[in-house]
Enzyme design. Sequence first.
Site, PDB file in Angstrom:
ATOM      1  N   ARG A   1       0.835  -1.214   0.000  1.00 41.94           N
ATOM      2  CA  ARG A   1       0.000   0.000   0.000  1.00 41.94           C
ATOM      3  C   ARG A   1       0.866   1.259   0.000  1.00 41.94           C
ATOM      4  O   ARG A   1       1.865   1.333   0.709  1.00 41.94           O
ATOM      5  CB  ARG A   1      -0.966  -0.041   1.191  1.00 41.94           C
ATOM      6  CG  ARG A   1      -1.888  -1.237   1.049  1.00 41.94           C
ATOM      7  CD  ARG A   1      -2.927  -1.311   2.102  1.00 41.94           C
ATOM      8  NE  ARG A   1      -3.864  -0.208   2.007  1.00 41.94           N
ATOM      9  CZ  ARG A   1      -4.842  -0.016   2.876  1.00 41.94           C
ATOM     10  NH1 ARG A   1      -4.986  -0.842   3.904  1.00 41.94           N
ATOM     11  NH2 ARG A   1      -5.673   0.990   2.730  1.00 41.94           N
TER      12      ARG A   1
ATOM     13  N   SER B   1      -8.236  11.630   1.274  1.00 43.66           N
ATOM     14  CA  SER B   1      -7.909  10.549   2.203  1.00 43.66           C
ATOM     15  C   SER B   1      -7.884  11.058   3.637  1.00 43.66           C
ATOM     16  O   SER B   1      -7.076  11.931   3.988  1.00 43.66           O
ATOM     17  CB  SER B   1      -6.537   9.956   1.861  1.00 43.66           C
ATOM     18  OG  SER B   1      -6.045   9.214   2.961  1.00 43.66           O
TER      19      SER B   1
ATOM     20  N   GLN C   1      -6.908   9.332   6.096  1.00 42.49           N
ATOM     21  CA  GLN C   1      -5.677   8.850   6.744  1.00 42.49           C
ATOM     22  C   GLN C   1      -4.545   9.847   6.525  1.00 42.49           C
ATOM     23  O   GLN C   1      -3.789  10.163   7.452  1.00 42.49           O
ATOM     24  CB  GLN C   1      -5.307   7.465   6.211  1.00 42.49           C
ATOM     25  CG  GLN C   1      -6.318   6.405   6.630  1.00 42.49           C
ATOM     26  CD  GLN C   1      -5.996   5.023   6.107  1.00 42.49           C
ATOM     27  OE1 GLN C   1      -5.052   4.833   5.332  1.00 42.49           O
ATOM     28  NE2 GLN C   1      -6.779   4.046   6.522  1.00 42.49           N
TER      29      GLN C   1
ATOM     30  N   ASP D   1     -15.555   2.691   1.810  1.00 41.30           N
ATOM     31  CA  ASP D   1     -15.418   1.306   2.298  1.00 41.30           C
ATOM     32  C   ASP D   1     -16.663   0.468   2.011  1.00 41.30           C
ATOM     33  O   ASP D   1     -16.639  -0.755   2.155  1.00 41.30           O
ATOM     34  CB  ASP D   1     -15.139   1.301   3.803  1.00 41.30           C
ATOM     35  CG  ASP D   1     -13.751   1.840   4.117  1.00 41.30           C
ATOM     36  OD1 ASP D   1     -12.875   1.827   3.219  1.00 41.30           O
ATOM     37  OD2 ASP D   1     -13.530   2.292   5.258  1.00 41.30           O
TER      38      ASP D   1
ATOM     39  N   LYS E   1      -6.663  -0.190  -1.592  1.00 45.02           N
ATOM     40  CA  LYS E   1      -7.178  -0.611  -0.275  1.00 45.02           C
ATOM     41  C   LYS E   1      -6.512  -1.939   0.103  1.00 45.02           C
ATOM     42  O   LYS E   1      -5.500  -2.300  -0.465  1.00 45.02           O
ATOM     43  CB  LYS E   1      -8.704  -0.722  -0.331  1.00 45.02           C
ATOM     44  CG  LYS E   1      -9.391   0.618  -0.546  1.00 45.02           C
ATOM     45  CD  LYS E   1      -9.163   1.552   0.627  1.00 45.02           C
ATOM     46  CE  LYS E   1      -9.743   2.924   0.413  1.00 45.02           C
ATOM     47  NZ  LYS E   1      -9.399   3.854   1.467  1.00 45.02           N
TER      48      LYS E   1
ATOM     49  N   ARG F   1      -9.703  -3.367  -4.803  1.00 40.83           N
ATOM     50  CA  ARG F   1     -11.121  -3.713  -4.627  1.00 40.83           C
ATOM     51  C   ARG F   1     -11.923  -3.611  -5.918  1.00 40.83           C
ATOM     52  O   ARG F   1     -13.030  -4.168  -5.970  1.00 40.83           O
ATOM     53  CB  ARG F   1     -11.753  -2.861  -3.514  1.00 40.83           C
ATOM     54  CG  ARG F   1     -11.329  -3.311  -2.138  1.00 40.83           C
ATOM     55  CD  ARG F   1     -12.085  -2.604  -1.028  1.00 40.83           C
ATOM     56  NE  ARG F   1     -11.648  -3.127   0.268  1.00 40.83           N
ATOM     57  CZ  ARG F   1     -11.763  -2.470   1.418  1.00 40.83           C
ATOM     58  NH1 ARG F   1     -12.305  -1.261   1.439  1.00 40.83           N
ATOM     59  NH2 ARG F   1     -11.348  -3.022   2.551  1.00 40.83           N
TER      60      ARG F   1
ATOM     61  N   ARG G   1     -13.582  -6.744   3.934  1.00 41.35           N
ATOM     62  CA  ARG G   1     -14.857  -6.278   3.356  1.00 41.35           C
ATOM     63  C   ARG G   1     -15.267  -7.095   2.132  1.00 41.35           C
ATOM     64  O   ARG G   1     -16.460  -7.235   1.854  1.00 41.35           O
ATOM     65  CB  ARG G   1     -14.781  -4.782   3.028  1.00 41.35           C
ATOM     66  CG  ARG G   1     -14.520  -3.946   4.282  1.00 41.35           C
ATOM     67  CD  ARG G   1     -14.865  -2.499   4.127  1.00 41.35           C
ATOM     68  NE  ARG G   1     -14.185  -1.718   5.151  1.00 41.35           N
ATOM     69  CZ  ARG G   1     -14.570  -1.600   6.422  1.00 41.35           C
ATOM     70  NH1 ARG G   1     -15.645  -2.225   6.840  1.00 41.35           N
ATOM     71  NH2 ARG G   1     -13.872  -0.866   7.279  1.00 41.35           N
TER      72      ARG G   1
HETATM   73  C1  S3P Z   1      -9.936   5.534   7.265  1.00 42.14           C
HETATM   74  C2  S3P Z   1      -9.925   6.236   6.084  1.00 42.14           C
HETATM   75  C3  S3P Z   1     -10.202   5.603   4.779  1.00 42.14           C
HETATM   76  C4  S3P Z   1     -10.899   4.264   4.936  1.00 42.14           C
HETATM   77  C5  S3P Z   1     -10.250   3.397   5.993  1.00 42.14           C
HETATM   78  C6  S3P Z   1     -10.270   4.096   7.337  1.00 42.14           C
HETATM   79  C7  S3P Z   1      -9.638   6.255   8.523  1.00 42.14           C
HETATM   80  O1  S3P Z   1      -8.983   5.396   4.118  1.00 42.14           O
HETATM   81  O2  S3P Z   1     -10.907   3.579   3.702  1.00 42.14           O
HETATM   82  O3  S3P Z   1     -10.919   2.167   6.097  1.00 42.14           O
HETATM   83  O4  S3P Z   1      -9.912   5.712   9.610  1.00 42.14           O
HETATM   84  O5  S3P Z   1      -9.138   7.383   8.433  1.00 42.14           O
HETATM   85  P1  S3P Z   1      -8.280   6.552   3.194  1.00 42.14           P
HETATM   86  O6  S3P Z   1      -7.900   7.665   4.072  1.00 42.14           O
HETATM   87  O7  S3P Z   1      -7.095   5.884   2.575  1.00 42.14           O
HETATM   88  O8  S3P Z   1      -9.320   6.933   2.180  1.00 42.14           O
END
Ligand code: S3P
Length: 428
Positions: free
Chosen positions: A123, A168, A170, A315, A342, A346, A388
């Site tokens: 990733r 994103s 994250q 998700d 992911k 996916r 998932r």
């Molecule tokens: C998440 C953000 C999403 C999501 C992941 C959880 C988080 O990812 O797909 O399951 O808790 O911030 P991305 O930030 O890569 O979109």
Amino acid sequence: MNGKTILYKDKQINGTIRVPGDKSISHRSIMFGALAEGTTTIRGFLKGEDCLSTIDCFRKMGIEIDENEDTIVVHGKGWNGLKEPSAILDVGNSGTTTRLLLGILAGRPFHSVLIGDESIGKRPMKRVTNPLREMGAKIDGREDAQFTPISIRGGNLQAFNYTMPHASAQVKSAVIFAGLQAEGTTTIVEPERTRDHTEQMIKQFGGEASRDGNVITVRGGQTFTGQEVNVPGDISSAAFFLVAGAITKNSVIKLDHVGLNPTRTGIIDVLQKMGADLSIDHKLSTGEPVGSMVIRHSQLNATEIGGEVIPRLIDEIPIIALLATQAHGTTVIKDAEELKVKETNRIDAVVGELKKLGASIEATSDGMIINGPTQLHGGHVDSRGDHRIGMMLAVAGLLANDEVTIDDVEAINVSYPNFFDDLESIFV
Ligand code: S3P
């Protein structure tokens, strides 16, 4: 790798489910609990493998965390309470642990090394390591810190104005965690609005974060105080039951105490647009919004899904694709290239595995096109190590006219260890 064979043909479903705690909020509750001064008590924490990886990493940095029957108690000691770990930090399968932890470590004046499983090793991490390097963290790793293993030595961060190339949460959260430790005020511009649990939790723990349109601002040098956190049920887990209810004849399914943060409710918008019989009862709560939902078997129409809603249901796309196989017409899902990075790709996984069960579905460069309604048949499918995908294929078993064997079902433990018990508990 365990396989599981299910024969759910002609099963009727009816009943009430309380899905486990929200994964995103559970991770963040450990992180803020560890960074705060004093005790944080967490109720409704998701004891899935991903969130347990987060606990494990913080324990390796000297944070005491008690796991009780109904609560998790984190004994935070402030930012300076984190200590240089003597062991490697293993993030398991968890992208959220990896990226948010890198944001925290970017400001800590010590060295640490992150590794994860085979999926994590594929990733992309430059999306966080690049901005964190610009803020002053010293980071190295495989392919110039694109992939784990990654080593980081943090400290002396400068505030940053960052325009994110991807929507994103994250990445946004990693830069926020670094910004909280930097000198000056950091601003982050998101291309689309993403889940805001980090910003919400900053405020809950006594700090400040502000938003103006798609711009988020955080001041450096903030400290936090331990709190009581009530984690609502995960709408991303509830989604499997919402879809199961919508597509199974005579069903009535109630979902209690689900998180309804508007940055997460794209699945509700899609179900309503497709004509699902869904009612929502918003409850009064002190933290994140929560409520209960009731869904009944529904006649569904195809729809187009793209643009700003994508981060609000990213998700849920695997289970929405299954839903679309039962809707009248052609459903188009676009603007969802992020699906390729992911836990597995996916787009490939959903299209490849649903085709094995007879779905009419094609991949596109940024999503998929699904024709319905289609009678699914039995077959031998694979979760591809993705929780998932595994749960979506189990729900597909309700539509198949024969046995479905799912390889690598234990992947589901990442976010929903009791998934099959809960699903089979509503069989009538
Ligand atoms: C998440 C953000 C999403 C999501 C992941 C959880 C988080 O990812 O797909 O399951 O808790 O911030 P991305 O930030 O890569 O979109």
